[in-house]
Enzyme design. Structure first.
Site, PDB file in Angstrom:
ATOM      1  N   GLY A   1     -11.277   4.366   3.033  1.00 60.00           N
ATOM      2  CA  GLY A   1      -9.852   4.070   2.865  1.00 60.00           C
ATOM      3  C   GLY A   1      -9.092   5.326   2.468  1.00 60.00           C
TER       4      GLY A   1
ATOM      5  N   GLY B   1      -5.248   5.705   2.747  1.00 62.05           N
ATOM      6  CA  GLY B   1      -4.409   4.716   2.055  1.00 62.05           C
ATOM      7  C   GLY B   1      -3.616   5.360   0.932  1.00 62.05           C
ATOM      8  N   GLN B   2      -2.915   4.500   0.160  1.00 59.57           N
ATOM      9  CA  GLN B   2      -2.026   5.029  -0.887  1.00 59.57           C
ATOM     10  C   GLN B   2      -2.813   5.784  -1.951  1.00 59.57           C
ATOM     11  OE1 GLN B   2      -0.210   2.157  -3.546  1.00 59.57           O
ATOM     12  NE2 GLN B   2       1.321   3.618  -4.262  1.00 59.57           N
TER      13      GLN B   2
ATOM     14  N   ASP C   1     -11.875   6.730   7.251  1.00 59.99           N
ATOM     15  CA  ASP C   1     -10.902   5.638   7.358  1.00 59.99           C
ATOM     16  C   ASP C   1     -10.991   5.047   8.763  1.00 59.99           C
ATOM     17  OD1 ASP C   1      -8.007   5.089   5.516  1.00 59.99           O
ATOM     18  OD2 ASP C   1      -8.326   4.083   7.437  1.00 59.99           O
ATOM     19  N   ILE C   2     -10.552   3.825   8.901  1.00 65.80           N
ATOM     20  CA  ILE C   2     -10.494   3.217  10.242  1.00 65.80           C
ATOM     21  C   ILE C   2      -9.230   3.698  10.957  1.00 65.80           C
ATOM     22  CG2 ILE C   2      -9.163   1.141   9.619  1.00 65.80           C
ATOM     23  CD1 ILE C   2     -11.311  -0.428  11.296  1.00 65.80           C
TER      24      ILE C   2
ATOM     25  N   ASN D   1     -15.459   2.184  10.007  1.00 63.93           N
ATOM     26  CA  ASN D   1     -15.106   0.779   9.814  1.00 63.93           C
ATOM     27  C   ASN D   1     -16.148   0.221   8.851  1.00 63.93           C
ATOM     28  OD1 ASN D   1     -14.891  -1.952   9.794  1.00 63.93           O
ATOM     29  ND2 ASN D   1     -14.869  -2.205  12.025  1.00 63.93           N
TER      30      ASN D   1
ATOM     31  N   TYR E   1      -6.151 -11.657  -2.291  1.00 70.86           N
ATOM     32  CA  TYR E   1      -6.478 -10.297  -2.760  1.00 70.86           C
ATOM     33  C   TYR E   1      -7.073 -10.371  -4.175  1.00 70.86           C
ATOM     34  CZ  TYR E   1      -5.324  -5.595  -4.573  1.00 70.86           C
ATOM     35  OH  TYR E   1      -5.360  -4.342  -5.156  1.00 70.86           O
TER      36      TYR E   1
ATOM     37  N   LYS F   1     -10.841  -9.513  -5.479  1.00 73.06           N
ATOM     38  CA  LYS F   1     -11.075  -8.483  -6.510  1.00 73.06           C
ATOM     39  C   LYS F   1     -11.873  -9.076  -7.672  1.00 73.06           C
ATOM     40  CE  LYS F   1      -9.118  -4.810  -4.739  1.00 73.06           C
ATOM     41  NZ  LYS F   1      -9.934  -3.637  -4.356  1.00 73.06           N
TER      42      LYS F   1
HETATM   43  C1  VAH Z   1      -0.604  -4.643  -4.805  1.00 71.06           C
HETATM   44  N1  VAH Z   1      -0.332  -2.285  -5.346  1.00 71.06           N
HETATM   45  O1  VAH Z   1       0.565  -4.767  -5.035  1.00 71.06           O
HETATM   46  C2  VAH Z   1      -1.295  -3.361  -5.302  1.00 71.06           C
HETATM   47  C3  VAH Z   1      -1.875  -3.581  -6.686  1.00 71.06           C
HETATM   48  C4  VAH Z   1      -1.410  -4.494  -8.980  1.00 71.06           C
HETATM   49  C5  VAH Z   1      -0.856  -4.186  -7.650  1.00 71.06           C
HETATM   50  O2  VAH Z   1      -3.013  -4.336  -6.640  1.00 71.06           O
HETATM   51  O3  VAH Z   1      -1.238  -5.474  -4.218  1.00 71.06           O
END
Ligand code: VAH
Length: 319
Positions: free
Chosen positions: A6, A9-10, A32-33, A50, A140, A144
């Site tokens: 990744g 990514g950010q 990264d993909i 990937n 998400y 996590k």
């Molecule tokens: C999001 N920037 O907004 C991420 C992060 C706590 C926020 O996990 O999904």
């Protein structure tokens, strides 16, 4: 060698730069993909990866035999609600492949980012503690939370040295946010400089835990450099920087851009996600185990973002 997934990514964009400064460009393999590099400037090895393709991942680990892996590839909260199956598959299966293969190829240390998204409506809202009820209601956040359980399992049952941080919203000037609920706190600076105005997708008093990207990158490096014996949390460490509302952020921007105007959209789907998250985080375990200390307050973050964006304009920001 070090492998970062990744990497475009950010977080990955800035983490690769930081790790290359420490370990040397050629020792940090960005993967990264998404093939087009986002990090302006620094050069170093890049490989297509990937993380759902186990043979691709195995080949890379076999080729480079990395000492450390930073596994960042994931879909964030807002995008994850639009593509729940994809988010679960990438966030979960990608992590499981990485944990299993890191063990097989004897990777010394693995970093994996968790998030304050693991907390939910029943978690305490203020100074949310390291251990408490966690009932995330975003895909998400669920991925996590499950990922934290797997990391702790691999650490305790297999001795894998996997380390993790529950990142708050991250605010940096060198990379685009990746489709999260806290992305407003990055967009707002670009819009303030370009149009002196911003339509915020969260309401004025939505308080969320946030952190400057420099603090997040430093925390990652400091956690990974801490002596193993000091690490008492093998799920993921709470870590705090600052917390603020869109209203407070707008006021801080107005100190630099007096005419800045903000309006608040109603009923954005990200509002529901934000409302389920904490307002502030208790990071006493990180402070006592490995001396965590944030470096930026809101005024400092605001001037750093405005200065660096107007000076560097490192990426053309289109909303
Ligand atoms: C999001 N920037 O907004 C991420 C992060 C706590 C926020 O996990 O999904």
């Amino acid at each position: 060698k070090i492998i970062v997934t990744g990497a475009n990514g950010q977080v990955g964009t800035e983490l690769v730069s930081a790790l290359r400064k420490i370990h040397g460009n050629s020792n940090v393999i960005a993967t990264d993909i998404d093939q087009h590099p986002t990090s302006s400037g620094d050069s170093g090895p890049f490989e297509y990866l990937n993380v759902l393709d186990q043979e691709n991942l195995r080949r890379l680990l076999d080729t480079y035999r990395p000492r450390e892996v930073y596994h960042l590839a994931a879909l964030l909260s807002a995008v994850g609600e639009k593509k729940p199956q994809k988010a679960w598959e990438l966030n979960m299966d990608g992590l499981l492949h990485m944990l299993r293969l890191s063990l097989e190829f004897e990777v010394e240390k693995v970093f994996w980012p968790s998030s304050i998204a693991v907390f939910g409506p029943l978690s305490p809202k203020e100074n949310t503690p390291q251990h408490c009820i966690m009932n995330p209601d975003s895909i998400y956040g669920i991925s996590k939370l499950a990922g934290e359980r797997w990391c702790e399992y691999y650490a305790l049952h297999h001795g894998l040295d996997v380390r993790s941080l529950r990142f708050p919203g991250l605010i940096g000037w060198q990379s685009e946010p990746g489709g999260g609920t806290t992305d407003y706190a990055v967009h707002i600076f670009h819009e303030a400089l370009k149009n002196q105005a911003y339509d915020c997708f969260l309401t004025e008093n939505t308080r969320l835990p946030m952190m400057s990207m420099p603090d997040a990158i430093r925390a990652t490096v400091e956690l990974m450099q801490a002596e193993k014996e000091k690490i008492s949390i093998r799920s993921s460490y709470n870590i705090a920087g600052i917390n603020f509302t869109p209203g407070e952020l707008a006021a801080a921007i107005r100190k630099h851009i007096p005419g800045f105007r903000i309006s608040y959209l109603e009923n954005d789907p990200r509002q529901k996600i934000a409302d389920s998250w904490p307002e502030s985080i208790d990071d006493s375990f990180a402070r006592s185990d490995w001396n965590w200390e944030p470096g930026y307050d809101l005024p400092g973050l605001t001037s750093a973002m405005l200065e660096n964006i107007s000076r560097n304009r490192t990426f053309v920001h289109d909303l």
